[in-house]
Design a protein around this motif. Sequence first.
Motif, mmCIF file in Angstrom:
data_model
loop_
_atom_site.group_PDB
_atom_site.id
_atom_site.type_symbol
_atom_site.label_atom_id
_atom_site.label_comp_id
_atom_site.label_asym_id
_atom_site.label_seq_id
_atom_site.Cartn_x
_atom_site.Cartn_y
_atom_site.Cartn_z
ATOM 1 N N GLY A 73 2.959 0.296 8.602
ATOM 2 C CA GLY A 73 2.153 -0.352 9.903
ATOM 3 C C GLY A 73 1.911 -1.537 9.704
ATOM 4 N N ILE A 74 2.572 -2.294 8.854
ATOM 5 C CA ILE A 74 2.403 -3.877 8.679
ATOM 6 C C ILE A 74 3.189 -4.303 9.986
ATOM 7 N N GLU A 75 2.629 -5.357 10.725
ATOM 8 C CA GLU A 75 3.036 -6.102 11.836
ATOM 9 C C GLU A 75 4.540 -6.861 11.275
ATOM 10 N N PRO A 76 5.409 -7.035 12.102
ATOM 11 C CA PRO A 76 6.670 -7.727 11.610
ATOM 12 C C PRO A 76 6.217 -9.264 11.656
ATOM 13 N N PHE A 77 5.443 -9.715 12.587
ATOM 14 C CA PHE A 77 5.106 -10.992 12.406
ATOM 15 C C PHE A 77 4.382 -11.607 11.042
ATOM 16 N N VAL A 78 3.574 -10.350 10.510
ATOM 17 C CA VAL A 78 2.845 -10.553 9.296
ATOM 18 C C VAL A 78 3.690 -10.794 8.141
ATOM 19 N N LEU A 79 4.886 -9.826 8.346
ATOM 20 C CA LEU A 79 5.985 -9.941 7.319
ATOM 21 C C LEU A 79 6.553 -11.373 7.203
ATOM 22 N N GLU A 118 0.678 -2.874 -7.823
ATOM 23 C CA GLU A 118 1.559 -2.626 -6.858
ATOM 24 C C GLU A 118 1.003 -1.981 -5.730
ATOM 25 N N ILE A 119 1.707 -2.533 -4.659
ATOM 26 C CA ILE A 119 1.474 -2.134 -3.191
ATOM 27 C C ILE A 119 1.968 -0.805 -2.990
ATOM 28 N N ARG A 120 1.012 0.049 -2.688
ATOM 29 C CA ARG A 120 1.349 1.527 -2.677
ATOM 30 C C ARG A 120 1.107 2.221 -1.120
ATOM 31 N N GLU A 121 0.282 1.592 -0.475
ATOM 32 C CA GLU A 121 -0.183 2.140 0.958
ATOM 33 C C GLU A 121 -0.932 1.044 1.891
ATOM 34 N N ARG A 122 -0.829 1.292 2.896
ATOM 35 C CA ARG A 122 -1.158 0.452 3.977
ATOM 36 C C ARG A 122 -2.509 -0.391 3.928
ATOM 37 N N ARG A 123 -3.579 0.065 3.428
ATOM 38 C CA ARG A 123 -4.759 -0.765 3.281
ATOM 39 C C ARG A 123 -4.504 -1.912 2.422
ATOM 40 N N THR A 124 -4.085 -1.676 1.276
ATOM 41 C CA THR A 124 -3.607 -2.407 0.056
ATOM 42 C C THR A 124 -2.810 -3.627 0.717
ATOM 43 N N ALA A 125 -1.606 -3.049 1.444
ATOM 44 C CA ALA A 125 -0.664 -4.005 2.068
ATOM 45 C C ALA A 125 -1.218 -4.788 2.891
ATOM 46 N N GLU A 126 -2.318 -4.269 3.751
ATOM 47 C CA GLU A 126 -3.033 -5.251 4.924
ATOM 48 C C GLU A 126 -3.697 -6.315 4.305
ATOM 49 N N ALA A 127 -4.390 -5.903 3.189
ATOM 50 C CA ALA A 127 -5.374 -6.921 2.364
ATOM 51 C C ALA A 127 -4.688 -7.823 1.482
ATOM 52 N N ALA A 128 -3.347 -7.395 0.954
ATOM 53 C CA ALA A 128 -2.503 -8.419 0.209
ATOM 54 C C ALA A 128 -1.868 -9.450 1.156
ATOM 55 N N PHE A 129 -1.403 -8.979 2.340
ATOM 56 C CA PHE A 129 -0.601 -10.041 3.198
ATOM 57 C C PHE A 129 -1.700 -10.963 3.886
ATOM 58 N N GLN A 130 -2.850 -10.345 4.269
ATOM 59 C CA GLN A 130 -3.937 -11.193 4.691
ATOM 60 C C GLN A 130 -4.192 -12.248 3.709
#
Length: 418
Positions: free
Chosen positions: A291-297, A251-263
């Motif tokens: 804080g994930i950038e829209p272009f990343v999403l 589960e993605i719960r916070e920013r750093r995991t989200a960033e690493a996952a989308f990367q």
Amino acid sequence: MLQTVAEHFETWLRESRKQPGDFIVVLIDKILAGAAALSASDIHFQPSRNGVEVRFRIDGVLHILGCLPLEHSGQIAARLKVFAGLLTYKVDVPQEGRVRSGRIEGIAQEMRISSAPTLFGERIVVRFFSPENQHQSIESLGFEEPVRQLLHETVTRRSGAVLIVGPSGSGKTTTAYAMLRELANSGETTRSIVSLEDPIEHAIDGVAQIEVSSRSDSGGAEHGEKFRTLSLDRMLQYMMRQDPEVLMVGEIRERRTAEAAFQAALTGHLLISTFHGGSAAESIGRFLELGIEPFVLRSSIAFLLCQRLLRRLCSCSKKTEQQLEIRLQGNNLTVRQYFEPCGCSYCGGTGYTGRIPVAEILPLENEEIARAILERRATGILQQLAREQGMIPLVENVVRCIERGQTSLPEAKRVLGY
Ligand SMILES: [Zn+2]
């Protein structure tokens, strides 16, 4: 006629008093075995002014069995904590531990037992890792056509993020597991699959499963959690060096995991994960807030599926051919006909048997929707746009289920709200 849970509880109480040995020890064994037999997902032992209330969660709904005298509270907690290797003398801190399958006679499932200090004593929750989920395939999840097809196609993907969204208890983890299982068994080529989970619920052949703590940067591990030392985001970054092709993040719960996952999803890996959210459009907003950038999403998400589980009406339900105006999740909708739960011996008088998944899929490949995400449009606007572009919203799918008699109106309101 099948007994209600409260009647079962009365029977267990009576039998425990008659049997030799300690009353609480005998009773706890009966409650655990009974919960397993009734396919409960959780058992709660909740101390209150009136005693320790015992509840089962079955098909997502809590049922009260009865109350035990409060003076037994400490003994109940101690007995359950022993099973999971928790410290019985420590009653002022939360603890969590597992009970491997077969550890308790008559219970094949693995369990997780957690304790928390409350005003009237320790609250204990036992969670069963359902053996059903262990073998669920995409096919057996019960999704309808476009969704089922989409999930199957995921297996052939090479990159991008596949996100399953929903509140807790919406079945999103089960869906993610089914996809992972299909990826591991697809057979066309062997792929390097790594999954990071908190906790690991089931072993899957062909997948390197790692248990992590989803709290970012967790410090020292609590007792009973000694194997969960690395935080999810750090483990995710570390595992990128181990040449994975498919990654599952519990589960993605916070920013750093989200960033690493989308990367990871942007750099040629297929990423599967779950995210807490009420709707597909809302979760886009929540990622932006993280804080994930829209272009990343926009460039990393392959698709976003939002789901719920609704209790399935038993065949004893009664049809009413009458049009009805209803309100669901803030929408005014028309139901042309509906079915009411009745209750028979097969469904134990509840009117329901098992659950069905209902979903909506946000089409991110759509130009209009992509632009709205890049422009950080509000959730409501994104939702409306998605609908104009062909997304069938969750509530409308639920209305179809009501009209077909798969679920009831009260159940839809319970799950989705008014
Ligand atoms: Zn029935």
